[in-house]
Design an enzyme around this catalytic site. Structure first.
Site, PDB file in Angstrom:
ATOM      1  N   TYR A  18      10.882  29.131 -16.708  1.00 50.10           N
ATOM      2  CA  TYR A  18       9.495  29.442 -17.038  1.00 50.10           C
ATOM      3  C   TYR A  18       9.242  29.503 -18.535  1.00 50.10           C
ATOM      4  O   TYR A  18      10.090  29.951 -19.302  1.00 50.10           O
ATOM      5  CB  TYR A  18       9.083  30.768 -16.385  1.00 50.10           C
ATOM      6  CG  TYR A  18       9.260  30.749 -14.883  1.00 50.10           C
ATOM      7  CD1 TYR A  18       8.415  29.971 -14.093  1.00 50.10           C
ATOM      8  CD2 TYR A  18      10.297  31.444 -14.275  1.00 50.10           C
ATOM      9  CE1 TYR A  18       8.591  29.904 -12.715  1.00 50.10           C
ATOM     10  CE2 TYR A  18      10.477  31.388 -12.896  1.00 50.10           C
ATOM     11  CZ  TYR A  18       9.621  30.615 -12.130  1.00 50.10           C
ATOM     12  OH  TYR A  18       9.794  30.540 -10.766  1.00 50.10           O
ATOM     13  N   ASP A  19       8.039  29.035 -18.915  1.00 54.09           N
ATOM     14  CA  ASP A  19       7.603  29.078 -20.308  1.00 54.09           C
ATOM     15  C   ASP A  19       6.560  30.166 -20.548  1.00 54.09           C
ATOM     16  O   ASP A  19       6.415  30.664 -21.662  1.00 54.09           O
ATOM     17  CB  ASP A  19       6.995  27.731 -20.718  1.00 54.09           C
ATOM     18  CG  ASP A  19       7.944  26.577 -20.503  1.00 54.09           C
ATOM     19  OD1 ASP A  19       9.125  26.716 -20.875  1.00 54.09           O
ATOM     20  OD2 ASP A  19       7.513  25.549 -19.947  1.00 54.09           O
ATOM     21  N   THR A  20       5.821  30.515 -19.483  1.00 53.87           N
ATOM     22  CA  THR A  20       4.736  31.499 -19.587  1.00 53.87           C
ATOM     23  C   THR A  20       4.940  32.604 -18.556  1.00 53.87           C
ATOM     24  O   THR A  20       5.241  32.329 -17.387  1.00 53.87           O
ATOM     25  CB  THR A  20       3.366  30.839 -19.344  1.00 53.87           C
ATOM     26  OG1 THR A  20       3.168  29.799 -20.324  1.00 53.87           O
ATOM     27  CG2 THR A  20       2.241  31.851 -19.457  1.00 53.87           C
TER      28      THR A  20
END
Length: 302
Positions: A18-20
């Site tokens: 995940y990035d966010t």
């Protein structure tokens, strides 16, 4: 889907997906007036890993500006653009989606200052709420006045119900009367309880249930797990890669349901309203679970 208890390597692998991160506040970052252990380190760690952290809360008692001040008090850097509350989602909806028009362009608030502040900021006139005229017991004259309001032309186009620590029969009666007279019924959130001081107390959903029972109509939900909250986030950030976005929260029926319903990753934190026993008895199974948000931080980083 099985739920993974994150430890060691599993944590590293989970974070890499995940990035966010959409992070709830009550029960994850703080509980009542107390900062939860390791929450500051966890947020800082995620940002050091170049993760985008967005705070998404159903708490409607404070405006985004007030929530921002609270983060500052606890030593967590956050801008107003990083914060999404159910009160703000309500204001966006009433100002951009279901725009109120004269003469019914006023909103009756059964809730706190956070709702009033966000509605006022987008140019919507409010009644009820924190107005001292409504902070009292109901008297005989009120019954006669409400009987007149029930059938008279109204300037109230919507009733918004949120968390109200000064909830009373007078406010309840006005909210129900306006709805029966044609006003739209919105609820900032339907959380039945909220955690503080290690105990759960009645929350906005409990108040909205009273209005629903008397008015005979279900509210339109503004906060999690409603699409309205996701629409508000997308309006600010544009298209999010949902496969690379994770919802982090302490409520299975609210946070985890929200994440699953919008195709997000999900992480349950056991420092708030939901327990492992709840996890065994729900259809909303999160991807992973930790005891505290701080458990995302490797020991080598502490």
């Amino acid at each position: 889907m099985s739920t993974t208890r994150l430890t060691g390597y599993e944590t590293v692998a989970f974070l890499s997906r995940y990035d966010t991160f959409l992070v709830d506040c009550d029960g994850v970052i703080w509980s009542g007036d107390k900062l939860l252990p390791g929450a500051v380190d966890a947020v800082q760690f995620l940002r050091k890993q170049r993760k985008r952290v967005i705070f998404v809360t159903n708490n409607s008692t404070a405006s985004r500006a007030s929530v921002c001040q609270r983060f500052e008090k606890f030593g967590i850097e956050a801008s107003i653009d990083d914060i999404f509350t159910s009160a703000y989602s309500t204001a966006v909806y009433l100002s951009q989606v279901e725009q109120l028009s004269s003469p019914r362009n006023k909103v009756f608030v059964l809730g706190s200052a956070g709702i009033e502040d966000e509605l006022t900021a987008v140019g919507i006139e409010v009644a009820g709420g924190t107005d001292p005229a409504f902070q009292r017991q109901m008297v005989e004259d009120d019954f006669r006045l409400l009987a007149e309001v029930a059938s008279a032309p109204s300037t109230v186009g919507a009733v918004v119900v949120g968390m109200d620590l000064e909830f009373n029969f007078l406010k309840l009666s006005y909210a129900v009367t306006h709805i029966r007279n044609g006003a739209a019924f919105l609820a900032t959130n339907l959380d039945a309880t909220f955690p503080t001081s290690g105990v759960s107390f009645p929350a906005s959903g409990s108040l909205a249930a009273a209005v629903t029972k008397a008015a005979g109509i279900e509210p339109l939900l503004m906060g999690k797990p409603s699409p309205c909250m996701m629409d508000t986030i997308l309006a600010r950030y544009g298209t999010l890669d949902r496969h690379r976005t994770c919802m982090v929260g302490d409520g299975i029926d609210v946070d985890i349901r929200f994440g699953l319903g919008h195709g997000l990753g999900t992480l349950l934190v056991l420092s708030g309203v939901s327990s492992l026993e709840d996890l065994e008895n729900t259809r909303y199974k999160p991807e992973a679970v930790v005891d505290w948000l701080a458990d995302l931080v490797p020991e080598s980083s502490i």
